[in-house]
Write an enzyme that holds these catalytic residues in place. Structure first.
Site, PDB file in Angstrom:
ATOM      1  N   HIS A   1      27.943 -20.092  -8.326  1.00 36.70           N
ATOM      2  CA  HIS A   1      28.336 -20.545  -9.657  1.00 36.70           C
ATOM      3  C   HIS A   1      29.862 -20.502  -9.773  1.00 36.70           C
ATOM      4  O   HIS A   1      30.500 -19.497  -9.428  1.00 36.70           O
ATOM      5  CB  HIS A   1      27.698 -19.663 -10.733  1.00 36.70           C
ATOM      6  CG  HIS A   1      26.238 -19.904 -10.892  1.00 36.70           C
ATOM      7  ND1 HIS A   1      25.335 -19.679  -9.887  1.00 36.70           N
ATOM      8  CD2 HIS A   1      25.516 -20.366 -11.943  1.00 36.70           C
ATOM      9  CE1 HIS A   1      24.118 -19.988 -10.308  1.00 36.70           C
ATOM     10  NE2 HIS A   1      24.195 -20.411 -11.553  1.00 36.70           N
TER      11      HIS A   1
ATOM     12  N   LYS B   1      23.914 -19.853 -24.831  1.00 37.26           N
ATOM     13  CA  LYS B   1      24.505 -21.100 -25.354  1.00 37.26           C
ATOM     14  C   LYS B   1      23.595 -21.723 -26.400  1.00 37.26           C
ATOM     15  O   LYS B   1      24.056 -22.340 -27.353  1.00 37.26           O
ATOM     16  CB  LYS B   1      24.764 -22.081 -24.204  1.00 37.26           C
ATOM     17  CG  LYS B   1      25.476 -23.364 -24.634  1.00 37.26           C
ATOM     18  CD  LYS B   1      26.027 -24.111 -23.437  1.00 37.26           C
ATOM     19  CE  LYS B   1      24.923 -24.754 -22.635  1.00 37.26           C
ATOM     20  NZ  LYS B   1      24.337 -25.933 -23.310  1.00 37.26           N
TER      21      LYS B   1
END
Length: 892
Positions: free
Chosen positions: A134, A560
């Site tokens: 990532h 999120k």
């Protein structure tokens, strides 16, 4: 909006390593770039420190910097932060009380947990850090390598060494490495490709983990009286994670496994060579068992000088077979040629069996101390943990891709022309029918889509890799965006195409489909989906035969989607609700936690996070992702890797066996309160982020999100699609961009509203008694301390509609103040981190170095967005992102 001033930091500011390395860096800048550059950087540093002490508010002089001076300033502050991080790590700032295995065993004994119960759990335990690619590590690997060399030199200096092995004075060697850092280009010129990410991860696996895991195994066996099965394993996604990354395919999967095997078996060969030098035992002086003599005679080593040294001759034969294994796996000659040709080992178990012959023979002599001594003990522990594959590679793909591929296969095979149009129960029926017989769907007579061909190539490569590198090379297929049982069955149908699923009663499949539940809605439905999955007799039988079923829970997307508080609470509720589902199915549950570095992506103390898991959900088995900058921070050196791995193991042991800390009545009260708080926080967060007109535009102008997307720090795109919606943006750039602007919004927004509506007395009770709430607030406190709304206000200059932007910013700032005040009221502190002086000092040490970086970043962003095209401006922005991320540490 600011919290009360704190006393001048002590402890870390007095850290001798920070003073020493800062002085060395200053000397290097002066020597290589001249006194003028050094004095400009030092003037900014001194002025910023004085501002934070409140002794002077003079201008920092950033506006007068030329672009070249700005570059030097950014590099200087970035390198100081990097060296300060190293100094803190060495001084054990990240160490946590009770995070050793011996301490965990003692704590459990004090709770009345029997030693037999501890050993029984460890016999079936599994703890796996899973390294991913990532893109939150902004530093080049060259920078990290120099940092690690400096760490090694400092350890020599600690031991009193005056010079290196090459005869160079230690202080001169450290200064030389800092000089190399200063002259190393910090920015990548080309975007990383998957092969680069594979090499980076393999370097960590080989250079750090292969050394530290055997060390820990030896330590833990001493703690446990020599009775411990190997329960620490390694995992990786790099080369197998296709979700949203079009550059991962069958070729990268094979490359990842081949490079890992090469590193692993190559290291074994080096250790075997050293072992041969160690085992100089002569038959003239020691009795040697017959099985060792037989191994020596079979080695083909006829050297007269070694005729009376059967252990050395046996090692020669073992080396020859392992060298042949190396060549069979890598198609390369071994690093050091074998004495003769030999048959390769068919499995790591066969290799270990020969090593055990040596160990058993040595253990029979004297007091048995030689049986697990030196390289032999290291080799045995390593083979048990790493096999020939080194780290298990997970496969991951989005459920949307799977259903399109299955639809294409079913259409091409004439089974069903419109799979995508079927209802869920109809899909399940079609998939179960396919799993029930051996016929394959793929046929050369059909014209399959490129996407289908790519997925078929992947699954065939996986089957071939398991045959070549061992059964543990690939064991799981993660299904992103999983929201139905058919999402899991589709994976099994694809595995069947490569012969990995075999029908029967029960069926067999060595690769486990793992649902990843990552949005708030997905987490809420997870128990229902797994109940339906286990209701299928063949799925329940398959899981029971395996012994466990894994479920992955995602922190980033749930955050999120719903904000920090709702994310952590939804994860807690979902995993609690899954436990009885697995109990009823008579299947052990294994949770895989997809955590990032920042609090907004599940970051924070892994030790606290594991111990705060709901009772009954850990069960001795856990996997946790380690991503981006966290890998270097936690596993950059042997010492830090050992501390962090042991903390993970100790927390897993305690979370599995400690009795619940809450009464049934308190649990019910606290959960009800948390549910109400989560609902309030969710409404506030969604109201701002997804329901406020113009917020998307404000976010994209206020933060450096566009510039972060241009960084060459990862192989995959920052968004899943070409859309500019926040829903389609990956969680990493979402969190990263807010951190750069010092708002850290994903880590706290909405919590203030939840605090204000809750009973303060009940919240204080929850904080005093509930590990989940304690860990959640500790992470909240850290992110609030790292945010700075006064600095963030400068980023308003980047927003085109100043009036609308000001309204939104004031709303954010009010939310921050509400969260800040509520946290202090719950914890009883007068200021943030009042009860965590080491972390407080660590953060405040950095503040004078971060503020000028933010201010210069705003100026450079303003110039670039106004149309200036000087490439030094773009480079300066990238440098500022790099420097701020380094100073904040867990920002992505």
């Amino acid at each position: 909006m600011a919290q009360p001033p704190a006393p001048a930091p002590t402890g870390l500011s007095q850290n001798p390593d920070i003073r020493y390395l800062g002085r060395v860096l200053g000397d290097v800048i002066r020597a290589h770039d001249g006194a003028t550059v050094f004095e400009r950087i030092e003037a900014i540093r001194s002025a910023s420190v004085d501002r934070h002490r409140g002794t002077d508010v003079r201008d920092l002089g950033l506006a007068s910097l030329s672009l070249d001076e700005a570059s030097a300033f950014l590099r200087g502050f970035m390198l100081f932060s990097m060296l300060a991080n190293l100094a803190e790590d060495r001084q054990g700032v990240a160490a946590e009380a009770g995070a050793g295995l011996a301490e965990a065993v003692a704590a459990l004994a004090a709770e009345g947990i029997a030693e037999a119960d501890i050993l029984a759990l460890l016999d079936k335990a599994l703890v796996v850090p899973v390294l991913t690619a990532h893109p939150t590590e902004v530093r080049r690997k060259s920078m990290i390598d120099h940092r690690n060399t400096i760490a090694a030199l400092l350890r020599q200096r600690d031991r009193g060494a005056a010079e290196t092995a090459g005869g160079e004075p230690i202080d001169d060697a450290i200064a030389a490495e800092v000089a190399l850092l200063w002259q190393t280009r910090p920015l990548r010129r080309e975007r990383l490709v998957v092969a680069d990410e594979i090499e980076t991860v393999v370097a960590y696996l080989r250079d750090v983990f292969m050394g530290v895991v055997p060390l820990l195994v030896a330590r833990w066996r001493r703690v446990l009286g020599g009775r411990a099965a190997p329960f620490l394993r390694l995992g990786t996604w790099v080369g197998g994670d296709r979700d949203g990354n079009p550059f991962v395919d069958a070729t990268t999967l094979e490359l990842a496994l081949a490079r890992s095997a090469e590193a692993c078996v190559g290291q074994y060969l080096e250790w075997l060579h050293a072992l041969g030098a160690e085992l100089s035992i002569s038959t003239e002086l020691a009795e040697v068992p017959g099985d060792v003599l037989a191994l020596a005679d079979a080695s083909g080593d006829q050297g007269r000088a070694r005729a009376d040294e059967p252990y050395r001759r046996a090692v020669t034969g073992i080396y020859s077979r392992l060298a042949a294994t190396f060549t069979a796996m890598t198609a390369k000659p071994p690093p050091r040629a074998a004495m003769r040709a030999a048959a390769p080992y068919p499995s790591p178990e066969a290799f270990r069996a020969d090593l055990c012959v040596l160990a058993s023979g040595l253990a029979r002599a004297g007091d048995g101390v030689l049986g697990n001594h030196g390289r032999l003990g290291q080799l045995l522990a390593a083979v048990e943990s790493f096999g020939f594959h080194l780290a298990t590679l997970d496969m991951r793909q989005n459920a949307d891709v799977h259903e399109r591929v299955i639809a294409d296969l079913l259409r091409g095979a004439g089974v069903d022309p419109d799979y995508l149009g079927l209802a869920e129960n109809e899909r399940i029926a079609v998939l179960r029918a396919e799993l029930g017989h051996p016929r394959l769907l793929a046929t050369p007579l059909a014209d399959f889509a490129d996407e289908t061909q790519k997925e078929l190539a992947i699954v065939r490569a996986a089957a071939a890799a398991r045959a070549r590198y061992g059964d543990d090379a690939i064991t799981a297929w993660i299904v992103s965006k999983a929201d139905s049982v058919s999402d899991l069955l589709e994976v099994l149908v694809l595995l069947k195409e490569a012969g990995l699923w075999r029908p029967g009663d029960p069926p067999t499949c060595p690769v486990m489909p793992v649902p990843l539940f990552e949005t708030i809605a997905d987490l809420e439905r997870a128990p229902e989906i797994m109940t339906a999955f286990f209701a299928l007799p063949e799925m329940a039988a398959l899981a029971r035969a395996r012994g466990h079923q894994e479920v992955m829970v995602g922190y980033s997307d749930s955050n999120k989607d719903g904000g920090y508080l709702t994310s952590v609470w939804s994860l807690h509720v979902a995993t609690s609700a899954l436990a009885p589902v697995f109990d009823q199915a008579r299947v052990a549950m294994q949770l895989f936690h997809g955590r990032g570095g920042a609090v907004g992506r599940g970051g924070g103390s892994a030790f606290q996070a594991i111990r705060a898991q709901p009772p009954g959900t850990v069960q001795g088995r856990i996997r946790i992702t380690e991503q981006g900058e966290v890998i270097a921070a936690k596993y950059g050196t042997i010492d830090s890797a050992a501390a962090n791995l042991e903390a993970m193991v100790a927390a897993t042991l305690r979370a599995s066996l400690e009795p619940p800390q809450l009464s049934a009545a308190d649990k019910a009260r606290f959960r009800a309160a948390m549910a109400e708080m989560s609902a309030g926080a969710f409404a506030a967060y969604r109201g701002l982020v997804y329901e406020t007109p113009g917020f998307k535009t404000f976010f994209r102008q206020f933060t450096p999100i566009a510039e972060i997307g241009e960084l060459k720090i990862g192989s995959r795109p920052p968004s899943r699609t070409a859309s500019d919606r926040i829903e389609d943006l990956r969680a990493i750039p979402w969190v990263f961009s807010w951190a750069q602007a010092r708002v850290m919004l994903p880590g706290w927004y909405g919590i203030g509203a939840a605090f204000s509506a809750a009973d303060p007395g009940l919240l204080r009770e929850m904080h005093a008694a509930w590990p989940f709430f304690q860990a959640s607030l500790a992470n909240l406190e850290m992110v609030l301390a790292k945010s700075d709304l006064a600095i963030a206000r400068h980023y308003l200059a980047l927003v085109e509609d100043q009036a609308a932007g000001g309204v939104l910013f004031d709303r954010i700032a009010a939310g921050w103040q509400q969260a800040h005040d509520g946290l202090l009221a719950v914890t009883g502190q007068s200021r943030l981190l009042d009860a965590s002086p080491a972390l407080d000092a660590s953060i405040r040490l950095r503040l004078p170095y971060v503020e000028p970086l933010n201010l210069l970043q705003v100026e450079l962003l303003t110039r670039r967005r106004a149309g200036e095209t000087d490439p030094r401006i773009a480079d300066g922005i990238a440098l500022s992102i790099n420097a701020i991320a380094t100073a904040l540490r867990n920002s992505g």
